[in-house]
Design a protein around this motif. Structure first.
Motif, PDB file in Angstrom:
ATOM      1  N   PRO A  83      10.043  17.861   1.153  1.00 30.08           N
ATOM      2  CA  PRO A  83      11.041  16.854   0.770  1.00 30.08           C
ATOM      3  C   PRO A  83      10.396  15.494   0.548  1.00 30.08           C
ATOM      4  O   PRO A  83       9.467  15.103   1.270  1.00 30.08           O
ATOM      5  N   VAL A  84      10.901  14.753  -0.435  1.00 31.69           N
ATOM      6  CA  VAL A  84      10.312  13.449  -0.718  1.00 31.69           C
ATOM      7  C   VAL A  84      10.470  12.503   0.473  1.00 31.69           C
ATOM      8  O   VAL A  84       9.609  11.631   0.698  1.00 31.69           O
ATOM      9  N   GLU A  85      11.538  12.651   1.253  1.00 32.67           N
ATOM     10  CA  GLU A  85      11.712  11.787   2.416  1.00 32.67           C
ATOM     11  C   GLU A  85      10.583  12.003   3.428  1.00 32.67           C
ATOM     12  O   GLU A  85      10.069  11.050   4.015  1.00 32.67           O
ATOM     13  N   LEU A  86      10.200  13.265   3.615  1.00 39.52           N
ATOM     14  CA  LEU A  86       9.104  13.574   4.529  1.00 39.52           C
ATOM     15  C   LEU A  86       7.791  13.019   3.991  1.00 39.52           C
ATOM     16  O   LEU A  86       6.980  12.455   4.735  1.00 39.52           O
ATOM     17  N   PHE A  87       7.583  13.140   2.701  1.00 41.75           N
ATOM     18  CA  PHE A  87       6.346  12.649   2.106  1.00 41.75           C
ATOM     19  C   PHE A  87       6.260  11.127   2.204  1.00 41.75           C
ATOM     20  O   PHE A  87       5.200  10.569   2.517  1.00 41.75           O
ATOM     21  N   ALA A  88       7.372  10.443   1.959  1.00 46.65           N
ATOM     22  CA  ALA A  88       7.375   8.982   2.082  1.00 46.65           C
ATOM     23  C   ALA A  88       7.078   8.568   3.515  1.00 46.65           C
ATOM     24  O   ALA A  88       6.315   7.619   3.762  1.00 46.65           O
ATOM     25  N   SER A  89       7.669   9.272   4.480  1.00 44.99           N
ATOM     26  CA  SER A  89       7.427   8.978   5.891  1.00 44.99           C
ATOM     27  C   SER A  89       5.954   9.199   6.232  1.00 44.99           C
ATOM     28  O   SER A  89       5.344   8.410   6.976  1.00 44.99           O
ATOM     29  N   TYR A  90       5.381  10.256   5.694  1.00 42.65           N
ATOM     30  CA  TYR A  90       3.953  10.518   5.899  1.00 42.65           C
ATOM     31  C   TYR A  90       3.104   9.378   5.338  1.00 42.65           C
ATOM     32  O   TYR A  90       2.152   8.907   5.983  1.00 42.65           O
ATOM     33  N   GLY A  91       3.443   8.899   4.152  1.00 42.67           N
ATOM     34  CA  GLY A  91       2.687   7.806   3.557  1.00 42.67           C
ATOM     35  C   GLY A  91       2.736   6.538   4.381  1.00 42.67           C
ATOM     36  O   GLY A  91       1.729   5.819   4.514  1.00 42.67           O
ATOM     37  N   LEU A  92       3.897   6.244   4.969  1.00 39.03           N
ATOM     38  CA  LEU A  92       4.009   5.069   5.834  1.00 39.03           C
ATOM     39  C   LEU A  92       3.151   5.239   7.091  1.00 39.03           C
ATOM     40  O   LEU A  92       2.519   4.283   7.565  1.00 39.03           O
ATOM     41  N   TRP A  93       3.145   6.457   7.642  1.00 35.54           N
ATOM     42  CA  TRP A  93       2.278   6.751   8.798  1.00 35.54           C
ATOM     43  C   TRP A  93       0.818   6.568   8.430  1.00 35.54           C
ATOM     44  O   TRP A  93       0.026   5.987   9.197  1.00 35.54           O
ATOM     45  N   PHE A  94       0.428   7.043   7.251  1.00 39.46           N
ATOM     46  CA  PHE A  94      -0.946   6.876   6.784  1.00 39.46           C
ATOM     47  C   PHE A  94      -1.273   5.393   6.672  1.00 39.46           C
ATOM     48  O   PHE A  94      -2.351   4.942   7.105  1.00 39.46           O
ATOM     49  N   ALA A  95      -0.359   4.607   6.118  1.00 37.56           N
ATOM     50  CA  ALA A  95      -0.611   3.176   5.959  1.00 37.56           C
ATOM     51  C   ALA A  95      -0.812   2.487   7.301  1.00 37.56           C
ATOM     52  O   ALA A  95      -1.664   1.600   7.438  1.00 37.56           O
ATOM     53  N   ARG A  96      -0.053   2.902   8.307  1.00 38.40           N
ATOM     54  CA  ARG A  96      -0.177   2.284   9.628  1.00 38.40           C
ATOM     55  C   ARG A  96      -1.485   2.650  10.314  1.00 38.40           C
ATOM     56  O   ARG A  96      -2.045   1.846  11.074  1.00 38.40           O
ATOM     57  N   ASN A  97      -1.990   3.837  10.051  1.00 39.32           N
ATOM     58  CA  ASN A  97      -3.115   4.356  10.824  1.00 39.32           C
ATOM     59  C   ASN A  97      -4.445   4.392  10.087  1.00 39.32           C
ATOM     60  O   ASN A  97      -5.494   4.523  10.732  1.00 39.32           O
ATOM     61  N   ALA A  98      -4.436   4.301   8.765  1.00 38.53           N
ATOM     62  CA  ALA A  98      -5.685   4.444   8.016  1.00 38.53           C
ATOM     63  C   ALA A  98      -6.002   3.240   7.144  1.00 38.53           C
ATOM     64  O   ALA A  98      -7.041   3.214   6.490  1.00 38.53           O
ATOM     65  N   VAL A  99      -5.119   2.233   7.153  1.00 37.43           N
ATOM     66  CA  VAL A  99      -5.291   1.060   6.296  1.00 37.43           C
ATOM     67  C   VAL A  99      -5.134  -0.189   7.156  1.00 37.43           C
ATOM     68  O   VAL A  99      -4.215  -0.262   7.980  1.00 37.43           O
ATOM     69  N   PRO A 100      -6.011  -1.183   6.993  1.00 37.68           N
ATOM     70  CA  PRO A 100      -5.931  -2.394   7.825  1.00 37.68           C
ATOM     71  C   PRO A 100      -4.834  -3.357   7.371  1.00 37.68           C
ATOM     72  O   PRO A 100      -5.097  -4.482   6.953  1.00 37.68           O
ATOM     73  N   GLY A 101      -3.596  -2.920   7.435  1.00 39.60           N
ATOM     74  CA  GLY A 101      -2.469  -3.789   7.098  1.00 39.60           C
ATOM     75  C   GLY A 101      -2.162  -3.795   5.621  1.00 39.60           C
ATOM     76  O   GLY A 101      -3.061  -3.752   4.782  1.00 39.60           O
ATOM     77  N   VAL A 102      -0.886  -3.850   5.296  1.00 42.00           N
ATOM     78  CA  VAL A 102      -0.435  -3.908   3.903  1.00 42.00           C
ATOM     79  C   VAL A 102       0.447  -5.138   3.747  1.00 42.00           C
ATOM     80  O   VAL A 102       1.390  -5.341   4.510  1.00 42.00           O
ATOM     81  N   ASP A 103       0.132  -5.946   2.754  1.00 44.09           N
ATOM     82  CA  ASP A 103       0.933  -7.114   2.406  1.00 44.09           C
ATOM     83  C   ASP A 103       1.989  -6.640   1.407  1.00 44.09           C
ATOM     84  O   ASP A 103       1.660  -6.267   0.278  1.00 44.09           O
ATOM     85  N   GLU A 104       3.259  -6.648   1.806  1.00 47.03           N
ATOM     86  CA  GLU A 104       4.303  -6.036   0.985  1.00 47.03           C
ATOM     87  C   GLU A 104       4.792  -6.921  -0.156  1.00 47.03           C
ATOM     88  O   GLU A 104       5.715  -6.555  -0.879  1.00 47.03           O
ATOM     89  N   ARG A 105       4.164  -8.050  -0.365  1.00 49.95           N
ATOM     90  CA  ARG A 105       4.576  -8.906  -1.480  1.00 49.95           C
ATOM     91  C   ARG A 105       4.206  -8.267  -2.819  1.00 49.95           C
ATOM     92  O   ARG A 105       3.256  -7.503  -2.929  1.00 49.95           O
ATOM     93  N   THR A 106       4.962  -8.638  -3.836  1.00 50.73           N
ATOM     94  CA  THR A 106       4.719  -8.151  -5.190  1.00 50.73           C
ATOM     95  C   THR A 106       3.720  -9.057  -5.894  1.00 50.73           C
ATOM     96  O   THR A 106       3.736 -10.278  -5.701  1.00 50.73           O
ATOM     97  N   VAL A 107       2.872  -8.470  -6.700  1.00 48.48           N
ATOM     98  CA  VAL A 107       1.921  -9.241  -7.502  1.00 48.48           C
ATOM     99  C   VAL A 107       2.595  -9.646  -8.808  1.00 48.48           C
ATOM    100  O   VAL A 107       3.129  -8.806  -9.540  1.00 48.48           O
ATOM    101  N   ALA A 108       2.554 -10.956  -9.093  1.00 52.69           N
ATOM    102  CA  ALA A 108       3.156 -11.461 -10.316  1.00 52.69           C
ATOM    103  C   ALA A 108       2.156 -11.549 -11.466  1.00 52.69           C
ATOM    104  O   ALA A 108       2.528 -11.375 -12.626  1.00 52.69           O
TER     105      ALA A 108
END
Length: 423
Positions: A83-108
Motif C-alpha cells: 500500500p502507498v500509505e505503508l511505503f510513505a511511512s517507510y520513507g519517513l522512517w528512512f528520512a529520520r534514520n538514514a538522513v541528517p535532517g530534512v528541511d521541508e521548505r520548497t525551493v523557489a
C-alpha cells in the motif's frame, strides 16, 4: 557553503542524501519527504513494483523496506503489493534514520554564483553550495493533452493531482489513459460509487502477469530471472546495468526509454476494472469544451466514427514527460545552459552530472540516459552511489581551487541573479 544541496526528498533525494552523508559531505536536503506518495496518491493505491524492489538506498543496506516492515510486524512478501500509505511511512522512517535532517521548505529558484550555486527557498533564504542534485520527482513534468487545455481544474485534472477521490462520489468521471495510473484510479472511483469510464487510444488494455514464484526451478529462473522491473533478461539489463545502458547509442537509448515497459495494468487491478468500469477503447479525444458544470468530450475511433459524451470531470492519467523547459526552478541562464537529448530531456554524464558542471540530476529526468529503471524506486540505489561519487570527483577536480564554473563564464553575485539581493 555546503558541499551539496539535494533538492527533493522522495526516494531518490533521500537515497542520495544518505550516501552523501556517509561519504562525509556537508549537505542540506530540501523538500517535503515522500510528497508524491503522501499528497498525490489517494488512499487505496498500491505500488506496482515488488516489495523487494522498492527500497530506498543507504550505503550499508540497513534501511530496506523489509526491515521496516519486519519491525512493525507487517509482511513484505513477493507477489503481494505494498500500500502507498505503508511505503510513505517507510520513507519517513528512512528520512529520520538514514538522513541528517530534512528541511521541508520548497525551493523557489536555483542559480549559479561564484564558487557554485545559490538556492532560494520559498521563504526567502538563500543557501549556497558547491554542487546541487535535482531529485525533484515527476510532478514538474505532468503531461496533459492539448485538447484539454483551457478548461479549469474544476473540470479537468491530472491523475497525480489527487490525494483524495471522495469529491467525485456520485458523479460521472472520464479517465483518459490505459496505464496503471488510469486503471487504478478508475477502479478506486468505481468502488466508491462514481460512474466511471476509461477512454484510451489502444484497441485493448495490457495487463501484467501474476509474478511467478520466487523459488523456481533453475531452468525457469535461468530463462526469465526475477528483476526489479519484472522477469526476463531484457528487464534484467534495464534494472541491473544502467551504467551499460548509458553506453548504448543515443538514438537507441531514447527509443527504448520511450517504448519499454509501456502502459499496462497490474494483475491485481484487472478484476476491479473489467466489468466494473465502462471501457471506450480505440478512441482518441479530439476536443473538449465546458458544458454547464461539466465537460463535453468529442472523440474519434479507428474507423473515423465521431463520439460525443458528457461527463462531470475528466482525469488525464497521461503520464509525465521530462523536458528541460519544465525545470522552472532553474533560473533562465542555468536552464539554457543544459544540453538536451533529442527527446528534450537534459543530457547527463556517467555520474549523473549535467552539462552545467556541478549540477546533477536524478530520477525520471535521467531515464533517457540510464534507462527505464530511473522511472522506478529500484533505480535509486544505482543513482545514489554513482551520483555521490560524481559529486566527490567534482569537488576534488573543480577548476580554480575547487570553484565550479558558472555557465557563460559568469562570476556574478547572488544579487545579479535576483536570488540574494542585498546580501
Amino acid at each position: 557553503m555546503y558541499d551539496l544541496l539535494v533538492v527533493g526528498a522522495g526516494p531518490y533525494g533521500l537515497s542520495i542524501a544518505s550516501h552523501a552523508a556517509a561519504a562525509g559531505l556537508s549537505l542540506r536536503v530540501l523538500g517535503r519527504p515522500m510528497a508524491s506518495w503522501r499528497d498525490h496518491m489517494p488512499r487505496g493505491m498500491f505500488l506496482k513494483s515488488e516489495p523487494w524492489a522498492s527500497s530506498l538506498s543507504d550505503p550499508e543496506g540497513r534501511r530496506r523496506l523489509e526491515t521496516y516492515c519486519a519491525g512493525r510486524g507487517v509482511a513484505a512478501r513477493h507477489g503481494e503489493p505494498v500500500p502507498v500509505e505503508l511505503f510513505a511511512s517507510y520513507g519517513l522512517w528512512f528520512a529520520r534514520n538514514a538522513v541528517p535532517g530534512v528541511d521541508e521548505r520548497t525551493v523557489a529558484r536555483v542559480g549559479a554564483c561564484s564558487g557554485g550555486f545559490e538556492v532560494l527557498t520559498d521563504d526567502g533564504e538563500v543557501l549556497r553550495a558547491r554542487a546541487v542534485a535535482l531529485a525533484i520527482g515527476v510532478m514538474p513534468f505532468v503531461e496533459m493533452p492539448s485538447e484539454l487545455s483551457g478548461l479549469g481544474p474544476e473540470r479537468v485534472s491530472h491523475s497525480s493531482h489527487h490525494g483524495d477521490l471522495s469529491r467525485f462520489r456520485g458523479r460521472d468521471v472520464t479517465v483518459i489513459g490505459g496505464g496503471q495510473a488510469a486503471l487504478e484510479t478508475a477502479a478506486l472511483l468505481a468502488e466508491q460509487g462514481t460512474r466511471t469510464r476509461v477512454l484510451a487510444r489502444a484497441d485493448g488494455l495490457s495487463w501484467n502477469d501474476v509474478p511467478p514464484d520466487w523459488e523456481r526451478g533453475w531452468w525457469r529462473s535461468a530463462r526469465a530471472p526475477h528483476t526489479g522491473l519484472g522477469c526476463g533478461w531484457r528487464n534484467w539489463f534495464y534494472a541491473e546495468r544502467p551504467g551499460l545502458f548509458r553506453r548504448l547509442p543515443e538514438p537507441t537509448r531514447v527509443r527504448i526509454t520511450a517504448s519499454a515497459l509501456g502502459p499496462a495494468g497490474a494483475w491485481w487491478v484487472r478484476d476491479r476494472v473489467e466489468g466494473a468500469v465502462e471501457l471506450m477503447l480505440g478512441h482518441e479525444v479530439t476536443s473538449a469544451h465546458g458544458s454547464g458544470t461539466g465537460v463535453r468530450l468529442e472523440a474519434v475511433d479507428r474507423d473515423g466514427t465521431q463520439t460525443r459524451l458528457e461527463t462531470d470531470h475528466v482525469i488525464a492519467a497521461t503520464g509525465f514527460r521530462a523536458r528541460r523547459e519544465r525545470l522552472g526552478l532553474l533560473d533562465d541562464e542555468l536552464r539554457a545552459g543544459l544540453a538536451v537529448l533529442p527527446d528534450g530531456s537534459p543530457e547527463v554524464g556517467r555520474d549523473f552530472e549535467s552539462s552545467v558542471p556541478g549540477l546533477f540530476m536524478a530520477g525520471l529526468i535521467t531515464a533517457s540516459a540510464f534507462g527505464p529503471a530511473m522511472r522506478f524506486v529500484h533505480g535509486a540505489g544505482f543513482t545514489a552511489g554513482t551520483l555521490v561519487r560524481g559529486v566527490r570527483r567534482r569537488l576534488r577536480t573543480g577548476t580554480g581551487g575547487g570553484r565550479i564554473p558558472a555557465p557563460g563564464e559568469g562570476r556574478r553575485r547572488g544579487s545579479d541573479l535576483g536570488l540574494g539581493a542585498g546580501l
